[in-house]
Design an enzyme around this catalytic site. Structure first.
Site, PDB file in Angstrom:
ATOM      1  N   GLY A   1       0.155  -3.843 -22.960  1.00  0.00           N
ATOM      2  CA  GLY A   1       0.843  -2.698 -22.356  1.00  0.00           C
ATOM      3  C   GLY A   1       1.482  -3.018 -21.018  1.00  0.00           C
TER       4      GLY A   1
ATOM      5  N   ALA B   1      38.910  31.894   3.544  1.00  0.00           N
ATOM      6  CA  ALA B   1      37.921  31.012   4.174  1.00  0.00           C
ATOM      7  C   ALA B   1      36.889  31.825   4.944  1.00  0.00           C
ATOM      8  CB  ALA B   1      38.623  30.044   5.112  1.00  0.00           C
TER       9      ALA B   1
ATOM     10  N   TYR C   1      19.817  31.667  -5.190  1.00  0.00           N
ATOM     11  CA  TYR C   1      18.355  31.854  -5.222  1.00  0.00           C
ATOM     12  C   TYR C   1      17.945  32.837  -4.148  1.00  0.00           C
ATOM     13  CZ  TYR C   1      13.441  30.202  -5.320  1.00  0.00           C
ATOM     14  OH  TYR C   1      12.092  30.090  -5.421  1.00  0.00           O
TER      15      TYR C   1
ATOM     16  N   ASN D   1       0.926  -6.600 -12.726  1.00  0.00           N
ATOM     17  CA  ASN D   1      -0.441  -6.378 -12.240  1.00  0.00           C
ATOM     18  C   ASN D   1      -0.450  -5.745 -10.863  1.00  0.00           C
ATOM     19  OD1 ASN D   1      -2.059  -7.738 -14.398  1.00  0.00           O
ATOM     20  ND2 ASN D   1      -0.713  -9.420 -13.813  1.00  0.00           N
TER      21      ASN D   1
ATOM     22  N   GLY E   1     -13.289  -8.206 -22.837  1.00  0.00           N
ATOM     23  CA  GLY E   1     -12.349  -9.278 -23.167  1.00  0.00           C
ATOM     24  C   GLY E   1     -11.277  -8.834 -24.156  1.00  0.00           C
TER      25      GLY E   1
ATOM     26  N   GLY F   1      -7.145  -2.508 -19.494  1.00  0.00           N
ATOM     27  CA  GLY F   1      -7.326  -3.086 -18.162  1.00  0.00           C
ATOM     28  C   GLY F   1      -7.280  -1.999 -17.100  1.00  0.00           C
TER      29      GLY F   1
ATOM     30  N   ARG G   1      -5.256  -3.698  -9.097  1.00  0.00           N
ATOM     31  CA  ARG G   1      -4.334  -4.159  -8.050  1.00  0.00           C
ATOM     32  C   ARG G   1      -3.131  -3.236  -7.840  1.00  0.00           C
ATOM     33  NH1 ARG G   1      -2.388  -9.836  -8.843  1.00  0.00           N
ATOM     34  NH2 ARG G   1      -3.335  -9.918 -10.895  1.00  0.00           N
TER      35      ARG G   1
END
Ligand code: UD1
Ligand code: MG
Length: 448
Positions: free
Chosen positions: A105, A407, A371, A228, A81, A14, A18
């Site tokens: 499915g 700190a 990084y 759907n 079909g 299918g 939609r």
């Protein structure tokens, strides 16, 4: 259960118009896993001899998704079909002897138990040629209607809504589309299909009347719900989540507001785990016994040890591994890092590519600078170390066990065990300076 071989045929040709999507409909995820894979996972528990997915448009995407599971692909170039679709599996099923289970499915939540019941019915003493899975939806709408012989489970025929008369339309027992059939006769029946009907399609449903020996078993309407549209996708997701939440609670977890907790298909939750409202689990999360996940946390690819606490508002990314009784607090992000037994990372912190030793305390606002724009580097914080608030640990760097980082430090070199590292500007103080400054400014303003 019969000892006959089973082949599974999944219809997925299918177009899924939609959905308005570039992603094939059957690959849209439910609980973080493509819906087709939910279905194949359930079907796999029947140990099918082979599995065939019938697909058309978007075939390459589907093929890539199912290849690792060893499923075969059959191509239906033109959608003529459901009967025509099953016919396309003929080659992939050549040499197969046994029972064929036909699934859709886009009907992803069918339970293995139901699939087994269909096969069992097919192999009952009266040996029907076809078994159809029926259901009674709240609104029968345009579903095919199941015409059953009075007072039996003998199915005479299936009438498509478009082809049905008023009496047939009044029938409330509908066709889910799922079917089990004897492989020996299925393709002979399919070869006899015509397309002289309201849609001009080869209807799979016509094999029922052609076989002259079909039976129906009924499923719960929720289980055979189809997708759907995005709205139906959300409804199926919700249904899946409801079942999973109930299971988590049955297994001994407390969900304070279950309807706000979102699990992934593979989430593992232990006993006496508390999950507060609005928690989202991406794939790959394991939470051990006695852990607490506070509100508004997001976890993915993470392991939470027993007695550990997470959040509120924490983000555990892939590779986050919290040991027993570790504490990860609010606005903390952890990625690819182990947090040792009883270690605390309680506030406003990023820990990435790191190892935090047992009992260490990472102060508010600490950042592992992992990084440089090109590569990632590791930070190692020893057991019992104390990282003062607002420190930047520039990786690669190691803080020894029991060390203290003052700190506000920017730490660029390793710190030995039990040392104090101070890496910030020294504080200066000028007595009376503030008052002199204010007096001078007020005088200048007056003079203007
Ligand atoms: C079908 C059934 C109907 C049933 C309904 C349940 C037929 C003739 N009708 O109707 O009785 O109540 O499902 O939802 O079988 N597909 C293909 N190739 C095709 C046509 C369909 O692969 O050429 C696949 C679709 O991708 C879908 C499934 O088959 O997964 C059903 O197709 P759909 O068009 O939704 O069938 P319905 O007309 O709704
Ligand atoms: Mg349909």
């Amino acid at each position: 259960m019969s000892s006959r071989n089973i082949a599974v045929v999944v219809l997925a040709a299918g177009k899924g118009t939609r959905m308005k999507s570039d992603l094939h409909k059957v690959l849209h995820p439910i609980a973080g896993r493509p819906m087709l894979l939910h279905l194949l996972a359930a079907a796999d528990t029947l140990s099918p001899e082979r599995t065939v997915v019938v697909t058309g448009a978007g075939r390459a995407q589907v093929e890539a998704a199912v290849a690792p599971r060893g499923a075969r692909i059959a191509v239906q170039a033109e959608q003529l079909g459901t009967g025509h679709a099953v016919m396309q599996a003929r080659e992939a099923l050549s040499g197969f002897e046994g029972d064929v289970l036909i699934l859709y499915g886009d009907v992803p939540l069918v339970r293995a138990e139901t699939m087994r019941a269909m096969i069992a019915r097919l192999n009952a003493a009266d040996a029907p040629a076809v078994v159809v899975l029926g259901f009674r939806p709240a609104e029968a709408g345009a579903y095919g209607r199941l015409i059953v012989a009075d007072g039996s489970d003998r199915l005479e025929k299936i009438v498509e809504f478009k082809d049905a008369d008023a009496r047939e339309r009044a029938v409330t027992l509908c066709n889910s589309g799922l079917m089990a059939a004897r492989g020996e006769s299925l393709f002979d029946l399919l070869a006899r299909l015509g397309n002289d009907n309201a849609s001009g399609e080869y209807y799979l449903t016509d094999v029922v009347e052609l076989s002259g020996a079909a039976a129906v078993i009924e499923a719960d309407a929720g289980e055979v719900a189809g997708v759907n549209s995005r709205g139906e996708l959300a409804a199926v997701e919700q249904a899946w989540q409801q079942v999973r939440r109930a299971r988590a609670m049955a297994d001994g977890a407390t969900l304070i507001a279950p309807e706000t907790v979102w699990f992934a298909h593979d989430t593992t939750i232990g006993r006496d785990v508390t999950i507060e409202p609005n928690v989202v689990f991406g794939p790959g999360v394991t939470v051990a016994d006695g852990a607490t996940i506070h509100a508004f946390s997001h976890l993915e690819g993470a392991t939470v040890g027993s007695g550990a606490t997470v959040g509120p508002y924490a983000r555990l990314r892939p590779g986050a591994d919290l040991s027993e009784n570790a504490r990860v607090g609010n606005f903390v992000e952890i990625k690819k890092a182990t947090i040792g037994v009883g270690a605390k990372v309680n506030h406003l912190t990023y820990i990435g590519d790191a190892e935090v030793g047992a009992g260490a305390n990472v102060g508010a606002g600490t950042i592992t600078c992992n990084y440089d724009g090109y590569f990632k580097y590791r930070t190692v914080i020893g057991a019992g170390a104390f990282i003062g608030s607002n420190s930047a640990l520039v990786a690669p760097v190691a803080i020894g066990a029991g060390a203290i980082v003052a700190a506000g430090s920017v730490v660029t070199r390793d710190v030995a065990a039990d040392s104090l590292a101070l890496a910030r500007g020294r504080q200066e103080e000028r007595g009376g300076w503030a008052k002199r400054f204010r007096d001078a400014m007020i005088a200048r303003k007056k003079g203007k």
